[in-house]
Design an enzyme around this catalytic site. Structure first.
Site, PDB file in Angstrom:
ATOM      1  N   THR A 261       0.920  -1.271   0.119  1.00  0.00           N
ATOM      2  CA  THR A 261       0.129   0.038  -0.129  1.00  0.00           C
ATOM      3  C   THR A 261       0.903   1.259  -0.044  1.00  0.00           C
ATOM      4  OG1 THR A 261      -1.879  -1.136   0.948  1.00  0.00           O
ATOM      5  CG2 THR A 261      -1.613   1.250   1.402  1.00  0.00           C
ATOM      6  N   PHE A 263       1.787   5.341   0.664  1.00  0.00           N
ATOM      7  CA  PHE A 263       1.420   6.395   1.529  1.00  0.00           C
ATOM      8  C   PHE A 263       2.008   7.505   0.983  1.00  0.00           C
ATOM      9  CE2 PHE A 263       1.107   2.518   3.756  1.00  0.00           C
ATOM     10  CZ  PHE A 263       0.171   2.558   4.467  1.00  0.00           C
TER      11      PHE A 263
END
Lengths: 361, 361
Positions: A261, A263
């Site tokens: 993921t 960020f």
């Protein structure tokens, strides 16, 4: 020489290495202080955190590493050494999308090292406000938050914020199948956020071909629903398993073992060029059908590669779309500067969100 | 020389320091591998983690540190360097009382560094079982868990477990006052675990003298209760504030700013002497009133100082108490060995839980 003598000799060698390492780390911190003194004399508000410089250092560490320690691991140690040196010059406060113990905090510590002070905030706009107000120098937010229970699209927030992107962090994230049921046979429905369901599709196809898949607002909500009903399971992380006391029926069920993921690190300005950079921008056009191809043509003409494009409905007008685009390179690179200038002329809304080093760790 | 030239010169110096640091860290890892090879040749099941040796290294780092980095900070960096070197020889798995993101996980990473794999477990007995079964080599548990929602007395578990204590970790823990109320005036009752209420007594006396204090099972339960009723507040950590969406009315309200919680590291054997050690033991006597003074007399006679004594009702018989005692020193120290032998003769139950280095970080 006996084993014990050999071991004793090696331990003495390690002790001597440790002394040298300690001396050099302190010499490094002293040098960083000299940098700070020179900068402060010229500008009392000088910022000492330079993302492009840190990225360069970490890349060089990885490139020249000969082992036996893995390059990634040595880079992680240098991340911590730089974090400690920087804290001596200027203790950084980092706002992140909380609560404590979430992936976003892990991303913040991965990017800044453990010598920073992190502050947990309840929403993505709150993280932006904390940085805009100057209480924290930087913020860390997931690009799109699915796993941590708040549905908020970070990119939308840039439409109304003056903050810029000065870094990105990639984090590996694992999914688990949680259920009170004793076995997979009893599972009739699987709840999760749409994105998590998609990330585990092959596993679900293979192991739970007949179970209905129900997309819900967040993985935490899915865990709550699975804990309240029989014949149900949730795809969620370990925290949700603990909070809702749901046993883990299967772990690491994501299709891509390297499921990461992304960020973003946000701050008051973006980063200087580091040699391996990305640039994020947003723009809006009236007529999407033909217009998108035309507006993107400057990238093709200048040989610039896009790594991501995403459209979002704008809240400003009925037919307005906002496009978020990531390209390879820094906005100060000549070809990119020219392409961006051309694109800006064609767009009804245009904003460079920042240039920043590609994630190193 | 211009500022820019000066800065450039310092940066080159830093780059050269970084190269030397990297080389030395890899040399350290190679030396650690030599140790591993010698040990493995002698014993295929050799353990490479030696808590006493790590404590010695960290103490020496702190003692010889000249700055500018703080000794604590440099020790933290060495904790990570040793963690990386050890992971190369023998990747450690550490079980901890979960969920992810709790103080206990923070304690585990503080003690072992970030190159270990941590496994979250739902209860203290589960952590013991995970280590007993060999799935994890070590476990980390709070000595008494109040802040994380599971009430379980770790020391009781030692009565039925063969595991030993091989380390301790201290962690600073902050308490907050959480409430939906806008101000302190509206607070009629404060919920929290008894221990947390006690740790914030002065603050509560001063700021909420008329509010009723209600001891509940855990700080998380307190937060849940405060979120459901009006006129209520909870004393709890930041995680609970986020989970129950309770605003923080006041933060860091503990009376002792250095409010630390203690965690134990458990494993299959305890540690060799490091020079600054503690020993934990448990014993039971029939007649508590006069017996306790008598049974402890060997400590006084040998000049051994107790740092902690606690009595717990035993589950074995109606009049049986179990005492848990911590003393300064290692069980192999002659005076302690003698005192323990004398104490053992007088006790109806006696067990040394382990000798281990006093917490360094």
């Amino acid at each position: 020489m006996s084993d014990n003598d050999k071991l004793e000799a090696i331990r003495e060698r390690i002790d001597s290495l440790d002394q040298q390492i300690q001396q050099l780390i302190n010499a490094r911190a002293a040098a960083a202080q000299e940098v700070a003194d020179i900068k402060l004399a010229a500008d009392p508000d000088a910022q000492f955190y330079r993302p492009e410089r840190e990225a360069e250092v970490l890349r060089r560490v990885k490139a020249r590493n000969t082992g036996p320690l893995d390059g990634e691991e040595v880079a992680r140690l240098f991340r911590e050494i730089m974090s400690a040196c920087l804290a001596l010059e200027q203790p950084l406060k980092i706002a992140f999308l909380g609560p404590e113990g979430t992936f976003t905090q892990a991303a913040a510590l991965k990017h800044f090292g453990h010598s920073v002070k992190t502050t947990s905030l309840g929403s993505i706009p709150d993280v932006f406000r904390e940085v805009e107000s100057g209480i924290c120098q930087y913020g860390v937010v997931p690009v799109e938050n699915s796993t941590e229970g708040v549905i908020s699209h970070t990119l939308d927030t840039f439409l109304s914020s003056p903050l810029m992107i000065c870094g990105e962090v990639s984090l590996r994230i694992n999914h688990n199948l949680l259920s009170h049921e004793a076995g997979l046979d009893a599972i009739k429905a699987v709840y999760s956020h749409q994105q998590s369901l998609a990330q585990c599709r092959s596993w679900l196809d293979h192991h739970l071909p007949r179970a209905e898949r129900v997309a819900v607002g967040s993985n935490a909500e899915a865990a709550k629903m699975a804990s309240d009903a029989s014949g149900c399971a949730a795809v969620a992380g370990e925290t949700a398993a603990e909070v809702y006391a749901l046993p883990v029926l299967a772990s690491n069920i994501e299709d891509e073992p390297g499921n990461t993921t992304r960020f973003l690190v946000i701050g008051n300005k973006d980063a200087a060029a580091s040699g391996e950079d990305k640039t994020s921008l947003l723009f809006s056009i009236r007529n999407v059908a033909g217009g998108l191809h035309t507006i993107l043509s400057p990238f093709a003409e200048h040989g610039i590669s896009m790594t991501r494009i995403e459209s979002r409905p704008s809240r400003r007008g009925r037919w307005d779309y906002v496009f978020f685009v990531d390209i390879n390179g820094h906005r100060n690179d000549q070809s990119i500067a020219e392409a961006l200038a051309e694109l800006e002329k064609k767009a009804s809304l245009f904003k460079v969100l920042g240039s920043y080093p590609r994630a190193v760790l």
